[in-house]
Enzyme design. Structure first.
Site, PDB file in Angstrom:
ATOM      1  N   SER A  24      52.397 -52.862   9.183  1.00 18.01           N
ATOM      2  CA  SER A  24      53.024 -53.136   7.878  1.00 18.01           C
ATOM      3  C   SER A  24      54.212 -54.096   7.973  1.00 18.01           C
ATOM      4  CB  SER A  24      53.503 -51.839   7.235  1.00 18.01           C
ATOM      5  OG  SER A  24      54.189 -52.134   6.031  1.00 18.01           O
ATOM      6  N   LEU A  25      54.225 -55.083   7.066  1.00 19.14           N
ATOM      7  CA  LEU A  25      55.338 -56.038   6.978  1.00 19.14           C
ATOM      8  C   LEU A  25      56.390 -55.577   5.962  1.00 19.14           C
ATOM      9  CD1 LEU A  25      53.248 -59.361   6.896  1.00 19.14           C
ATOM     10  CD2 LEU A  25      54.552 -58.472   8.827  1.00 19.14           C
ATOM     11  N   LYS A  76      46.562 -44.438  -1.488  1.00 18.07           N
ATOM     12  CA  LYS A  76      46.917 -44.856  -2.848  1.00 18.07           C
ATOM     13  C   LYS A  76      46.382 -43.903  -3.924  1.00 18.07           C
ATOM     14  CE  LYS A  76      47.495 -49.791  -1.869  1.00 18.07           C
ATOM     15  NZ  LYS A  76      47.176 -51.156  -2.296  1.00 18.07           N
TER      16      LYS A  76
END
Length: 285
Positions: A24-25, A76
């Site tokens: 993850s960025l 999600k």
């Protein structure tokens, strides 16, 4: 010593949940936003067990100083179930990528992917008003961008998918009757100005379906939601078939993060410098 304690107490806490999460960025992006806006934040990556997202998210959000978190695959839908949701994009997607703790302790849920896509298109000078859009794919990524695309003032939104029945389900559940389904074989009849690939086909160097030059006859922009250091396979093919401009999803990633940051802090961070930094990091790998 006292100063750092005071700072820690006033520090806003954020996180991103996923499995896997190492790639993850989000922490990099949000720290750059915070620096711009003079906010002091902590932002961590949390690897939740596949069946343990809800307790992990509740534990994080119940901490003093915790404001909100981002949610990525495969959680999600779990985030959608956990949250109180009024956001149309999240209702359409039945998926949430942004959670925020309200002052009364309840948790609000949002899906900022579609706003991220629309803002990235606008940043690149793409005219959306009155344009015909073809959206390829009928998964969660497609569902999440439908409401913001329609709200941007496009003339029409056609959805296509290898399994037509899946596209028909998405069209019936989203967009208030404004999403039209088109078979793969009839896509060129739409004469789309904008073609958006929401599938992950490029990650395996394939196309979502067999595309031809007729499909791209009026195409001003072809957009691939995935991104790579170099142009994706979809972008390369779209360009060779006549698209005037091709874009990847790195800007969408940063813009959806910016929308989350605004929900949490009220600040609207500038995104172009952040995108440039990430682009150069990608190329350096």
């Amino acid at each position: 010593m006292t100063d750092s304690l005071i700072n820690n107490n006033s520090m806003k806490k954020f996180a991103v949940f996923g499995n896997p999460i190492v790639q993850s960025l989000s922490p990099t992006i949000h720290q750059m936003f915070a620096k711009q806006c003079g906010e002091q934040i902590s932002y961590e990556k949390i690897l939740a067990p596949e069946d343990g997202f809800t307790p992990a998210a509740n534990t994080f959000l119940s901490q003093p100083g915790a404001v909100g978190c981002n949610v990525t695959m495969p959680f999600k839908q779990d985030a959608f179930a956990l949250a109180s949701v009024d956001d149309q994009a999240a209702l359409d997607a039945k998926a949430v990528n942004t959670l925020m703790k309200r002052s009364d302790g309840t948790i609000a849920g949002f899906n900022t992917d579609g706003v991220g896509l629309v803002n990235d298109l606008l940043n690149h000078g793409v005219q959306l008003q009155g344009k015909r859009v073809l959206l390829i794919g009928a998964g969660g990524a497609a569902r999440g961008v439908i409401a913001p695309l329609i709200a941007s003032g496009i003339a029409s939104l056609h959805l296509t998918n290898r399994t037509k029945a899946k596209a028909e389900t998405v069209a019936s559940e989203t967009g208030g009757g404004k999403v039209k389904v088109v078979g793969i074989e009839d896509c060129d009849k739409v004469a789309p100005h904008i073609i958006i690939n929401s599938t992950a086909a490029s990650l395996s160097e394939t196309l979502p379906f067999d595309m031809n030059a007729t499909l791209f006859k009026e195409c001003e922009t072809a957009y691939d939601m995935v991104y790579r250091a170099e142009p994706t396979y979809f972008m390369q093919q779209a360009l060779s078939l006549g698209a005037l401009q091709v874009l990847d999803g790195l800007g969408m990633l940063v813009e959806q993060a910016a929308a989350s940051f605004t929900i949490w802090t009220g600040y609207k961070p500038k995104t172009s410098a952040v995108i440039d930094v990430l682009r150069s990091q990608l190329k350096a790998k």
